[in-house]
Design an enzyme around this catalytic site. Structure first.
Site, short mmCIF file in Angstrom:
data_model
loop_
_atom_site.label_atom_id
_atom_site.label_comp_id
_atom_site.label_asym_id
_atom_site.label_seq_id
_atom_site.Cartn_x
_atom_site.Cartn_y
_atom_site.Cartn_z
CB SER A 336 -0.91 -0.02 1.24
OG SER A 336 -1.51 1.23 1.41
CD1 TRP A 339 -1.73 1.38 -5.85
CD2 TRP A 339 -2.01 3.19 -4.57
NE1 TRP A 339 -2.76 2.10 -6.38
CE2 TRP A 339 -2.95 3.23 -5.60
CE3 TRP A 339 -2.00 4.22 -3.63
CZ2 TRP A 339 -3.88 4.26 -5.75
CZ3 TRP A 339 -2.92 5.25 -3.77
CH2 TRP A 339 -3.85 5.26 -4.81
CG HIS A 340 0.05 6.01 -1.08
ND1 HIS A 340 -0.37 4.83 -0.53
CD2 HIS A 340 -0.97 6.87 -0.92
CE1 HIS A 340 -1.58 4.98 -0.04
NE2 HIS A 340 -1.98 6.21 -0.26
N GLY A 341 3.68 5.70 -3.93
CA GLY A 341 4.78 6.32 -4.65
C GLY A 341 6.00 5.44 -4.66
CG PHE A 495 -0.42 9.01 -4.85
CD1 PHE A 495 0.95 9.23 -4.82
CD2 PHE A 495 -1.20 9.58 -3.86
CE1 PHE A 495 1.51 10.01 -3.81
CE2 PHE A 495 -0.65 10.34 -2.85
CZ PHE A 495 0.71 10.55 -2.83
#
Lengths: 495, 470
Positions: A336, A339-341, A495
């Site tokens: 997770s 996923w953001h960066g 994102f």
């Protein structure tokens, strides 16, 4: 990490005049058209919406659409489990491949280089330095859920490629969610929608609230946060700040992220509601959560549930023993975070939140099953603890580099309040935004007990109109926008 | 629902309109606003014969009152800071709704590589100010998409939206605007804005020597947008039967290199492609006149000082007067109404007879000396100083001697109220070049002439005085 994301400022943001012109035109045409042509209008509008940012990147959405549409049908029609799996892998390979290429390739190579350099091994990989396509993480996850759900037999594939393309690119939620499941959204394209006053009004009201929160509060918070956390190629301005300046910037960022993203979600949900669509809600007053696990049921719900359904549960969830449960939590939150960066800071942020949850698991094991009565003071205490932990983890989220995050952790304190008004906001702006935060916090608490939209709807027309007009005028005259405000993009567009 | 939305929109727009009209969110009025107010006021009562378009170089470099006094016509400078030809074109459109000049002179540094989309910072602020100051709603609607991005429309049309941050950052200005009373100014304003009074200093001259010119003519390209605007501007002028001329305001000779390249481009474009005249005062630089004190003391973007502007204004006047189309322009010097407008204004008495009045404190005509006649000797009252001035007809002295001559007069005068007999020496004034006379003048203060006793014209190099008969 913020500096590696390059976005074109001419993108049609929700809080742009361009969108204010675009949406009424789309809504007008939408209700003027017969039901059977509406998907086409939405598709054109969605592609236009996306192409106003960078026209050529529409090809990625089209590619993703074609691959998943075909894969969906192929999985359904495949006569063996092996063939089904093959088609699923094809879908995963293409979607995750595109995501990896555009978002993670450079990060991956640079990480390998840095690791090898530790052992004095020279490795100079080529970097692509590609412009990150807006919303790629969102629509990739949305389309992935479609093929995975077909594979597990949860849904049937759609036969209408036009409606499927509209599902993938539906403009209200295309670039920053909520990440919709096919099962929830696709059937709505077939609904016969008529113009319903109450629904449209509610949608507009939600949008108005979103605009207010974004433009008046979140963007003003951003001025201070960006001043303190600024780290560009030439200078690291963060090092000029210590003590309370770092505290207030980190505290403001915690609210900025919440208000910015929840405002975006409200505008997206509101815009979709005006068009007769029901999108899932993304936030449920997270800063009044009673525990970390409760927090994750209230924060970015569409992503949390996605990771729950497609990562955490397939890994075994909490069904394979305590040790595996904890590992599953860590893996889910690590992914997770990434996923953001594409940065180790995001990975650490994810891991930290995974650790918080692990602690929570142990605390919960000692609790009795009887639900204790909650008092306001207890709720307040729980809320402050949540904010402290979450706000602390967000330092990794906001800092540009790992060293910056460490600098903040080492120098943050509650001393040195004397230069509070030299952090980009004037005295009156600072006081105004602080009162707004207190107001939002109280409103969220009230909202826990009572539906404020309903409360407003029950007032007489004069009061309602006064509220609407006051909100619009406040957005116009108290909003942080214009020549002096250089950055008013939504944070999650990155994102 | 539609009605409810319309009601909300009307109330919101009404509030915005009210706040805009109250000017609570405006900055103090500046020359941009004054210029548009000026043209609307002037054209309400008079005609404009010569309209000059350009940017800051133009409103610093051209003196419309001097030009009007010299040529006997009504000149207005409608130039804007950081203005491009695209801006000139749309400003001209609005100007043509209130006046129909016989000639439009366009300064060609506006023909540059910029586009409207490039404007930012102070350039963008000036663009907003220019747009704000304009009044014709239809023309503003036409202009909006050409000057602004869709995201800027609200800023362009509403000062209160554009400056809404005053509520947090400039409450003093709001307070000031609240208490401000409207001042009615009846002074004649023709678009000039004087910014620089002193010229280039040694430090900048040394920088030119050490670093070389700051601009190269090779790099001065013209964007497609400006070329398109030039075409539109010429079409507009031709449709309205207005004569275009083009000119260049010069920069200091050391400021630019390879200007010839730029000149060739302009010449090809304006004279060969369109067939109009180009008066390029950079290419045909007046070495003897345009000295360092004629230019702003900067190594960067350079404007003219007051003295420099006089030289260029007279040069442009001469060029226009000698141009192929000068017969299009009227000569209003026979019109008493025209004299009523310009009497006592800047440069008026240099270019027109001194007739005793509230601005001419003393005058004596036709003073005959041994080898020439002094047409007029007088004292005129300008804004801050008095000027003692003598005029000698060009035909009565040799052109190459003019600068060596000095008019010496002995007068009975009152200085600060006390009677005295004094000698006044009037050197040649090289900055004022009226058509028929040479000017000899000096500034003075608190002097009142009673009678001229003697006058002579002296060649200071030969020391051969000519004594007049008083």
């Amino acid at each position: 990490m913020f500096s590696i994301i390059i976005l074109n400022p001419e993108y049609m943001l929700f809080n742009s005049f361009h969108f204010l012109v675009f949406l009424p035109i789309v809504v007008g045409l939408y209700y003027a058209l017969p039901q059977k042509f509406r998907w086409f209008l939405l598709l054109i509008a969605s592609y236009y919406f996306y192409m106003s940012w960078k026209a050529e990147y529409i090809i990625l959405i089209v590619a993703s659409t074609l691959v998943d549409f075909c894969a969906g049908l192929a999985i359904e029609n495949a006569d063996s489990k092996k063939r089904k799996k093959l088609w699923l892998f094809l879908s995963l390979f293409v979607n995750l491949g595109l995501l990896f290429t555009f978002k993670y390739w450079d990060f991956f190579n640079e990480s390998i280089r840095d690791t090898l350099n530790l052992f004095s091994i020279q490795f100079d990989p080529s970097t692509l330095k590609l412009l990150l396509p807006v919303g790629i993480s969102f629509y990739t996850f949305q389309t992935l859920s479609y093929t995975i759900d077909i594979y597990y037999g949860k849904i049937k594939p759609i036969k209408h490629i036009g409606i499927f393309a509209t599902y993938v690119s539906f403009f209200p939620q295309l670039v920053a969610g909520p990440i919709e499941r096919a099962k929830h959204l696709i059937p709505q394209f077939y609904n016969k929608v008529t113009f319903e006053y109450e629904r449209v009004k509610n949608g507009l009201l939600l949008m108005l609230w979103g605009f207010f929160v974004k433009i008046v509060i979140a963007d003003r918070l951003a001025i201070l946060v960006n001043t303190v956390y600024k780290h560009d190629d030439a200078n690291n301005y963060l090092l000029d700040y210590t003590g309370a300046s770092l505290f207030i910037a980190s505290f403001f960022f915690m609210f900025q992220l919440y208000l910015d993203f929840s405002a975006y979600s409200n505008i997206a949900i509101g815009a979709a509601r005006v068009l007769g669509f029901d999108l899932q809600s993304n936030f449920r007053r997270p800063y009044w959560a009673t525990s970390i696990s409760d927090f994750w049921h209230r924060w970015h719900i569409s992503l949390s549930t996605w990771f729950r359904d497609y990562v955490y549960i397939p890994l075994g969830g909490n069904k394979r023993g305590v040790k595996r449960h904890l590992i599953n939590l860590l893996i889910t939150f690590l992914l997770s975070g990434l996923w953001h960066g594409a940065s180790w800071n995001f990975a650490l942020w994810g891991l930290l939140n995974g650790l918080f949850l692990i602690v929570q698991v142990f605390i919960d094991r000692k609790k009795t099953s009887k639900k204790p009565k909650t008092y306001f003071i207890k709720r307040l205490f729980q809320s402050l603890v949540i904010m402290l932990l979450w706000g602390g983890s967000l330092i990794f989220f906001r800092a540009q580099t790992f060293d910056d995050a460490m600098y903040v952790f080492q120098n943050i304190s509650l001393t040195g309040w004397n230069n509070l008004y030299e952090l980009g906001l004037t005295v009156s702006e600072f006081k105004f935004v602080f009162y707004c935060l207190v107001g939002i916090y109280i409103l969220d608490y009230i909202q826990e007990k009572q539906d404020l939209y309903k409360f407003l709807a029950d007032r007489n027309i004069v009061i309602r109109f006064a509220v609407y007009i006051a909100a619009i005028l406040m957005i116009i005259y108290l909003g942080a926008y214009g020549e002096d405000v250089s950055d008013n993009q939504f944070l999650y567009f990155q994102f | 629902m539609l009605i409810k939305i319309v009601v909300i929109i009307i109330v919101v727009l009404g509030t915005i309109y009210y706040l805009d009209a109250s000017k609570l969110f405006s900055f103090d009025a500046d020359h941009v606003e004054k210029r548009w107010n000026g043209i609307y006021k002037f054209t309400g009562e008079n005609e404009i014969d010569l309209l000059i378009l350009g940017n800051s170089k133009t409103y610093c470099g051209i003196n419309p009152k001097t030009m009007s006094s010299r040529l006997g016509l009504n000149t207005f400078v409608l130039a804007t800071p950081n203005g491009s030809l695209t801006q000139c074109y749309y400003n001209l459109r609005e100007a043509l709704t209130i006046c129909k000049p016989k000639m439009v002179a366009v300064e060609v540094t506006t023909l540059n590589s910029s586009t409207m989309a490039d404007k930012e910072g102070s350039g963008k602020s000036f663009l907003y100010k220019d747009f704000d100051a304009r009044r014709n709603i239809y023309e503003k609607v036409i202009t909006t998409p050409q000057w602004f991005d869709i995201e800027e429309y609200a800023f362009a049309w509403s000062t209160s939206i554009r400056n809404h941050n005053f509520l947090f950052t400039n409450t003093e200005q709001i307070k000031k605007n609240k208490e401000k009373e409207e001042i009615i100014n009846n002074k004649l304003y023709l678009g000039r804005y004087v910014r620089f009074t002193s010229g280039i200093e040694d430090s900048i001259l040394n920088k030119y020597k050490s670093d070389g010119p700051s601009v190269s003519g090779d790099s001065l390209t013209i964007s497609d947008e400006q070329l398109n605007s030039l075409q539109l501007l010429i079409d507009l002028l031709e449709d309205n039967n207005i004569q275009p001329v083009f000119f260049t305001i010069p920069v200091y000779k050391e400021h630019i290199k390879n200007y010839n390249t730029r000149y060739e481009i302009l010449l090809n474009l304006i004279e060969q492609e369109y067939g109009y005249e180009l008066f390029d005062f950079q290419q045909f630089y007046q070495e003897d006149m345009l000295t360092a004190n004629c230019f702003e003391n900067t190594y960067g973007n350079q404007h003219m000082t007051y003295l420099g502007s006089l030289i260029v204004t007279y040069s442009l006047s001469d060029s226009i007067q000698n141009s192929n189309n000068s017969n299009e322009l009227p000569n209003r010097k026979d019109d008493q109404l025209w004299h009523n407008i310009f009497y006592g204004e800047e440069s008026y008495f240099y270019n027109n007879p001194m007739i005793l009045g509230n601005k001419v404190l003393f005058v004596q005509n036709e003073i005959i000396t041994e080898n020439c006649t002094i047409k007029e000797v007088g004292i005129v009252q300008e804004e801050k100083v008095q000027i003692i001035m003598a005029k000698i007809a060009k035909s009565s002295i040799l052109e190459n001697e003019k600068e060596d001559l000095e008019v010496q007069i002995i007068v009975d005068a009152q200085i600060k109220g006390k009677p005295k007999r004094i000698q006044v020496n009037l050197p040649f004034n090289k900055y004022h070049k009226p058509g028929e006379n040479y000017i000899y003048s000096i500034p003075a203060k608190d002097v009142e002439f009673i009678k001229i006793l003697q006058a002579k014209v002296v060649n200071t190099k030969l020391s051969a005085p000519t004594i007049s008969k008083p």
